[in-house]
Design a protein around this motif. Structure first.
Motif, mmCIF file in Angstrom:
data_model
loop_
_atom_site.group_PDB
_atom_site.id
_atom_site.type_symbol
_atom_site.label_atom_id
_atom_site.label_comp_id
_atom_site.label_asym_id
_atom_site.label_seq_id
_atom_site.Cartn_x
_atom_site.Cartn_y
_atom_site.Cartn_z
ATOM 1 N N PHE A 111 -5.093 -7.958 2.471
ATOM 2 C CA PHE A 111 -6.424 -8.529 2.261
ATOM 3 C C PHE A 111 -6.356 -9.450 1.045
ATOM 4 O O PHE A 111 -6.700 -9.069 -0.070
ATOM 5 C CB PHE A 111 -7.468 -7.433 2.037
ATOM 6 C CG PHE A 111 -7.627 -6.514 3.208
ATOM 7 C CD1 PHE A 111 -8.203 -6.968 4.375
ATOM 8 C CD2 PHE A 111 -7.204 -5.191 3.137
ATOM 9 C CE1 PHE A 111 -8.360 -6.122 5.460
ATOM 10 C CE2 PHE A 111 -7.360 -4.339 4.208
ATOM 11 C CZ PHE A 111 -7.931 -4.805 5.384
ATOM 12 N N GLY A 112 -5.938 -10.685 1.275
ATOM 13 C CA GLY A 112 -5.700 -11.622 0.178
ATOM 14 C C GLY A 112 -6.946 -11.984 -0.603
ATOM 15 O O GLY A 112 -6.909 -12.089 -1.824
ATOM 16 N N GLY A 113 -8.056 -12.195 0.088
ATOM 17 C CA GLY A 113 -9.291 -12.568 -0.599
ATOM 18 C C GLY A 113 -9.806 -11.472 -1.509
ATOM 19 O O GLY A 113 -10.209 -11.723 -2.645
ATOM 20 N N ILE A 114 -9.794 -10.269 -1.005
ATOM 21 C CA ILE A 114 -10.258 -9.127 -1.802
ATOM 22 C C ILE A 114 -9.315 -8.889 -2.980
ATOM 23 O O ILE A 114 -9.759 -8.611 -4.099
ATOM 24 C CB ILE A 114 -10.374 -7.860 -0.928
ATOM 25 C CG1 ILE A 114 -11.452 -8.064 0.133
ATOM 26 C CG2 ILE A 114 -10.685 -6.640 -1.783
ATOM 27 C CD1 ILE A 114 -11.520 -6.964 1.166
ATOM 28 N N ALA A 115 -8.014 -9.016 -2.729
ATOM 29 C CA ALA A 115 -7.034 -8.818 -3.796
ATOM 30 C C ALA A 115 -7.215 -9.859 -4.893
ATOM 31 O O ALA A 115 -7.178 -9.541 -6.087
ATOM 32 C CB ALA A 115 -5.621 -8.881 -3.233
ATOM 33 N N SER A 116 -7.444 -11.098 -4.499
ATOM 34 C CA SER A 116 -7.621 -12.173 -5.469
ATOM 35 C C SER A 116 -8.888 -11.960 -6.296
ATOM 36 O O SER A 116 -8.873 -12.129 -7.521
ATOM 37 C CB SER A 116 -7.686 -13.509 -4.741
ATOM 38 O OG SER A 116 -7.982 -14.543 -5.629
ATOM 39 N N VAL A 167 -1.359 -5.013 -0.796
ATOM 40 C CA VAL A 167 -0.387 -4.308 0.043
ATOM 41 C C VAL A 167 -0.834 -4.307 1.499
ATOM 42 O O VAL A 167 -0.028 -4.479 2.411
ATOM 43 C CB VAL A 167 -0.177 -2.862 -0.473
ATOM 44 C CG1 VAL A 167 0.565 -2.010 0.528
ATOM 45 C CG2 VAL A 167 0.567 -2.886 -1.798
ATOM 46 N N PHE A 168 -2.137 -4.150 1.725
ATOM 47 C CA PHE A 168 -2.652 -4.116 3.089
ATOM 48 C C PHE A 168 -2.952 -5.499 3.652
ATOM 49 O O PHE A 168 -3.413 -5.626 4.778
ATOM 50 C CB PHE A 168 -3.891 -3.232 3.175
ATOM 51 C CG PHE A 168 -3.574 -1.762 3.058
ATOM 52 C CD1 PHE A 168 -2.747 -1.146 3.979
ATOM 53 C CD2 PHE A 168 -4.099 -1.010 2.024
ATOM 54 C CE1 PHE A 168 -2.451 0.198 3.876
ATOM 55 C CE2 PHE A 168 -3.810 0.336 1.914
ATOM 56 C CZ PHE A 168 -2.978 0.944 2.839
ATOM 57 N N LEU A 205 -7.772 -3.520 -11.034
ATOM 58 C CA LEU A 205 -6.364 -3.862 -10.857
ATOM 59 C C LEU A 205 -5.743 -3.028 -9.742
ATOM 60 O O LEU A 205 -5.018 -3.551 -8.886
ATOM 61 C CB LEU A 205 -5.595 -3.656 -12.157
ATOM 62 C CG LEU A 205 -4.105 -3.962 -12.111
ATOM 63 C CD1 LEU A 205 -3.885 -5.438 -11.802
ATOM 64 C CD2 LEU A 205 -3.448 -3.573 -13.403
ATOM 65 N N VAL A 206 -6.037 -1.741 -9.700
ATOM 66 C CA VAL A 206 -5.520 -0.877 -8.643
ATOM 67 C C VAL A 206 -6.077 -1.294 -7.288
ATOM 68 O O VAL A 206 -5.338 -1.349 -6.295
ATOM 69 C CB VAL A 206 -5.851 0.610 -8.950
ATOM 70 C CG1 VAL A 206 -5.561 1.493 -7.757
ATOM 71 C CG2 VAL A 206 -5.071 1.077 -10.161
ATOM 72 N N VAL A 207 -7.366 -1.631 -7.231
ATOM 73 C CA VAL A 207 -7.964 -2.108 -5.984
ATOM 74 C C VAL A 207 -7.276 -3.387 -5.525
ATOM 75 O O VAL A 207 -6.983 -3.557 -4.334
ATOM 76 C CB VAL A 207 -9.484 -2.325 -6.150
ATOM 77 C CG1 VAL A 207 -10.067 -3.090 -4.977
ATOM 78 C CG2 VAL A 207 -10.192 -0.988 -6.319
#
Length: 57
Positions: A20-25, A17-18, A9-11
């Motif tokens: 990176f939509g794919g990584i966040a998803s 915030v930075f 969740l923190v990642v």
């Protein structure tokens, strides 16, 4: 397992915030999956403890 869910969740939040939509998803999906697995195992443990006759803590 709950610790891993919080880590992902923190990642996910940091990646969002930075920008990176794919990584966040992906991280949010993994965190959600791990949380529900943790929740399921917790409920199973509570039921098993109740069936065995020990009072809840």
């Amino acid at each position: 397992m709950l610790g891993w869910a919080l880590t992902f969740l923190v990642v996910a939040i940091i990646a969002a915030v930075f920008g990176f939509g794919g990584i966040a998803s992906a991280s949010a999906g993994i965190a959600q999956f791990l949380f529900f697995v943790f929740l399921l195992l917790f409920v199973v443990a509570l039921v098993a403890r109740a069936v065995r006759g020990k009072p809840p803590v």
